[in-house]
Design an enzyme around this catalytic site. Structure first.
Site, mmCIF file in Angstrom:
data_model
loop_
_atom_site.group_PDB
_atom_site.id
_atom_site.type_symbol
_atom_site.label_atom_id
_atom_site.label_comp_id
_atom_site.label_asym_id
_atom_site.label_seq_id
_atom_site.Cartn_x
_atom_site.Cartn_y
_atom_site.Cartn_z
ATOM 1 C CE LYS A 246 -4.129 1.991 2.128
ATOM 2 N NZ LYS A 246 -3.793 3.400 2.069
ATOM 3 N NE ARG A 266 -10.648 8.341 -2.391
ATOM 4 C CZ ARG A 266 -10.488 7.630 -1.307
ATOM 5 N NH1 ARG A 266 -9.422 6.868 -1.166
ATOM 6 N NH2 ARG A 266 -11.370 7.672 -0.357
ATOM 7 C CD GLU A 295 -1.882 5.851 -3.830
ATOM 8 O OE1 GLU A 295 -2.981 5.661 -4.392
ATOM 9 O OE2 GLU A 295 -1.777 6.412 -2.738
ATOM 10 C CG PHE A 335 -3.382 -0.463 -7.938
ATOM 11 C CD1 PHE A 335 -4.734 -0.257 -8.156
ATOM 12 C CD2 PHE A 335 -2.670 0.480 -7.206
ATOM 13 C CE1 PHE A 335 -5.367 0.864 -7.664
ATOM 14 C CE2 PHE A 335 -3.300 1.608 -6.702
ATOM 15 C CZ PHE A 335 -4.652 1.802 -6.936
ATOM 16 N NE ARG A 410 -15.055 3.194 2.050
ATOM 17 C CZ ARG A 410 -13.845 3.744 1.934
ATOM 18 N NH1 ARG A 410 -12.761 3.007 2.051
ATOM 19 N NH2 ARG A 410 -13.728 5.032 1.712
ATOM 20 C CE LYS A 416 -8.863 1.703 4.483
ATOM 21 N NZ LYS A 416 -9.045 3.114 4.378
HETATM 22 P P1 AMP Z 1 -7.466 4.796 2.167
HETATM 23 O O1 AMP Z 1 -7.250 6.096 1.447
HETATM 24 O O2 AMP Z 1 -6.729 4.689 3.451
HETATM 25 O O3 AMP Z 1 -8.930 4.417 2.237
HETATM 26 O O4 AMP Z 1 -6.804 3.624 1.287
HETATM 27 C C1 AMP Z 1 -7.206 3.363 -0.030
HETATM 28 C C2 AMP Z 1 -6.223 4.026 -0.966
HETATM 29 O O5 AMP Z 1 -4.958 3.378 -0.928
HETATM 30 C C3 AMP Z 1 -6.597 3.912 -2.430
HETATM 31 O O6 AMP Z 1 -7.566 4.862 -2.793
HETATM 32 C C4 AMP Z 1 -5.266 4.176 -3.106
HETATM 33 O O7 AMP Z 1 -5.105 5.571 -3.277
HETATM 34 C C5 AMP Z 1 -4.232 3.715 -2.090
HETATM 35 N N1 AMP Z 1 -3.419 2.559 -2.514
HETATM 36 C C6 AMP Z 1 -2.087 2.443 -2.334
HETATM 37 N N2 AMP Z 1 -1.626 1.292 -2.821
HETATM 38 C C7 AMP Z 1 -2.677 0.620 -3.330
HETATM 39 C C8 AMP Z 1 -2.837 -0.654 -3.983
HETATM 40 N N3 AMP Z 1 -1.811 -1.475 -4.184
HETATM 41 N N4 AMP Z 1 -4.082 -1.012 -4.374
HETATM 42 C C9 AMP Z 1 -5.143 -0.181 -4.147
HETATM 43 N N5 AMP Z 1 -5.053 1.017 -3.546
HETATM 44 C C10 AMP Z 1 -3.832 1.425 -3.142
#
Ligand code: AMP
Length: 577
Positions: A246, A266, A295, A335, A410, A416
């Site tokens: 991530k 996004r 990303e 990705f 979602r 995550k």
């Molecule tokens: P969050 O913003 O904490 O909800 O985490 C989701 C976000 O992680 C996604 O919207 C991406 O911007 C980011 N992200 C980073 N690496 C990845 C990955 N390998 N696959 C999907 N999302 C990722």
């Protein structure tokens, strides 16, 4: 419909403090508009001329608007500026100077076209041209219209009408209830353009809305990740998974149409110019049309390290892009692939899409495939998570190998997993600032003592309070908050804000902050998750980790549903079965 009629509605929407009323008033406005009018009108009620992802802004600064008002009403610039000092809102200044100009018959569509001309004026003499065009428009309208036009021109018409409210209103206008929201939302997830949806719905009905397709050049709403507390829970729930690092950067959707490449964030903004290395790299790819998801992250050559989010976000500043590109070059870990050479790939299993990613970007040194490993072992997943963290990454994202790409969803197809520090929630949450309290002592210098934060109640398109926030910010950041807050403060609770606590100052819900807290507790003081007499949720010991407005809209904040799920997971951790 005339712009004067629209302005009556804008006045009504502005004074509404109930979200249901917002939906009903908007629905009434929609029932009065024709298929030709509904598209421009849908943009205008959100203070825009085009969908969010198109970088067209009317973009008149205060100075220019003052000059245009002066020209329109044959008043001296200094006089307009003086009135502005007194009233604090150039919209009110224009309304006052327009005096008793009678209601005009300018159609909504013509006003839209003329504002587009102003936005499009470029090159030598364009400042004069913008001023004169805007002045002549102001001269032709009644006071209420002048007020709203000025606010639109300054980018300050914020009636607090979120996208879900527009979708509900469209459904209401046709059906008298919200039942068409899922169909409209599905289309919105594919095309991200409310004006297009409204127009299609009005002229072609439900079938044509359903037929709206993914298209290169229009961003798709991003698929999002759920949370689970630990590797055991992930394997128990998903079984065999594809595990990826991530990256803590900025989500980018790269659209290639021949030589034309656009990069979207996004929150649906156009980042094409700011992330010029990504654009250039995508132009080198051999496929004709592509939509890639990934990303972007800044890389320090000296440190040989990926840099934290705030540094990647600093690349967004418009000026000095070339120098920034030299010092902090960006790469994007790709990705996903959603579209290739005319074909929508979102229905393919993730594994197949990822194989296509490898093929499509092979050889690029800027667009890099996000590595995966496949496993159904808790040990392997745990080790991969720890590996990622030790490399300075945020954690891992785990995906179902057979899942399709669900735009805007979602769910547990993507999960995550971040570092779990004992005693803390194992993830940060994103909150929207909805108010502030005046401070005492040192903080009073900055004008803000504590902030009131809220989460997003997606079902009702509202922001519900969850915590007061006081720590985690540097002095410079408090000052920054104060500056933003000055522009966002409003006299009454915004219609989409739901709170029992009454802060000293209400804020329009716009600024998103990332917050770490120790735990979630039930609380009768907060409205997040409150049902009837049941208490809502609060955060214990919250501290601000970063500002997220660069990549998140208020509606991208953590939802009430996620908080309820985090609370459930936390309870399970405390009382293992
Ligand atoms: P969050 O913003 O904490 O909800 O985490 C989701 C976000 O992680 C996604 O919207 C991406 O911007 C980011 N992200 C980073 N690496 C990845 C990955 N390998 N696959 C999907 N999302 C990722």
């Amino acid at each position: 419909m005339t712009f004067a009629e629209l302005s009556v509605y804008l006045d009504r929407l502005e004074s509404t403090s109930s979200r249901n009323e917002l939906v009903k008033t908007l629905a009434e406005l929609y029932t009065k508009s024709s298929p030709d009018e509904i598209q421009p009108l849908t943009y205008q009620i959100q203070g825009r001329l085009v969908p969010f992802f198109e970088p067209v802004e009317i973009g008149l600064g205060e100075k220019l608007v003052i000059a245009a008002i002066a020209q329109a009403f044959a008043t001296a610039n200094a006089e307009v500026a003086k009135l502005f000092g007194r009233l604090g809102d150039l919209g009110l200044v224009a309304a006052q100077l327009a005096g008793n100009a009678s209601s005009s018959t300018l159609p909504v569509t013509e006003v839209h076209a003329r504002l587009m001309d102003i936005a499009g004026a470029a090159g030598a003499g364009s400042v004069e041209k913008k001023r004169s065009l805007f002045a002549s428009l102001l001269k032709q309208v009644d006071p209420a219209s002048a007020k709203h036009l000025v606010r639109m021109a300054l980018g300050r018409l914020r009636l607090g009408i979120g996208d879900p409210t527009v979708l509900d209103a469209l459904s209401f206008a046709k059906k008298g209830d919200r039942s068409l929201r899922p169909l409209l939302e599905g289309a919105y997830n594919r095309v991200s353009d409310l004006g297009l949806i409204a127009k299609t719905f009005w002229s072609g009905g439900e079938d044509e809305v359903t037929a709206l397709k993914i298209t290169v050049g229009r961003p798709i709403r991003s698929q999002l990740a759920e949370r689970l507390p630990n590797p055991e829970a992930v394997i128990r729930r998903l079984g065999l998974v594809a595990v990826q690092p991530k990256y803590d950067g900025i989500r980018v959707q790269i659209h290639k149409n021949g030589a034309a490449v656009r990069v979207f964030s996004r929150n649906l903004e156009d980042y094409t110019l700011m992330f010029s290395e990504l654009t250039a790299a995508a132009q080198q790819l051999t496929d004709d049309t592509l939509i890639l998801d990934g990303e972007a992250i800044a890389y320090s050559k000296e440190l040989e390290e990926y840099l934290p989010f705030q540094l990647t976000a600093s690349r967004r500043r418009q000026h000095g892009i070339e120098q920034a590109a030299q010092e902090l070059p960006l790469v994007a870990f790709v990705f996903d692939i959603l579209y290739r050479n005319g074909r929508d790939l979102t229905e393919l299993p993730y594994e197949e899409r990822l194989a296509l990613v490898d093929e499509v970007i092979a050889g690029s040194t800027v667009l890099l495939p996000a590595p995966i490993i496949k496993t159904d072992s808790v040990e392997v997943l745990t080790k991969t998570l720890l590996d990622s963290i030790s490399q300075g990454l945020e954690g891992v994202v785990v995906k179902r190998p057979d899942s399709k790409y669900q735009a805007g969803a979602r769910n547990f197809n993507w999960v995550k997993l971040k570092r779990h520090t004992s005693g803390e929630l194992n993830d940060t949450v994103d909150l929207v600032l909805i108010g502030y309290y005046f401070g005492k002592g040192k903080r009073a210098d900055f004008g803000v003592g504590a902030l009131l934060g809220g989460v997003y109640d997606a079902d009702n398109d509202r922001f519900a309070s969850i915590t007061k926030l006081g720590t985690g910010l540097s002095d410079a950041e408090w000052r920054q908050i104060h500056e933003r807050a000055d522009q966002l403060q409003v006299d009454q609770r915004p219609a989409r804000v739901d709170s029992i606590l009454v802060p000293d100052v209400w804020l329009k819900p716009e600024v998103v902050v990332e917050v770490m807290a120790d735990e979630i507790t039930p609380s009768p003081r907060h409205t997040a998750g409150r049902v009837g007499d049941e208490p809502g949720f609060a955060l214990r010991f919250p501290r601000i980790v970063s500002f997220r407005s660069a990549d998140k809209r208020p509606e991208d904040a953590t939802t009430v549903k996620e908080i309820a799920e985090l609370f459930r997971q936390q309870r399970q951790r405390k009382q293992p079965a």
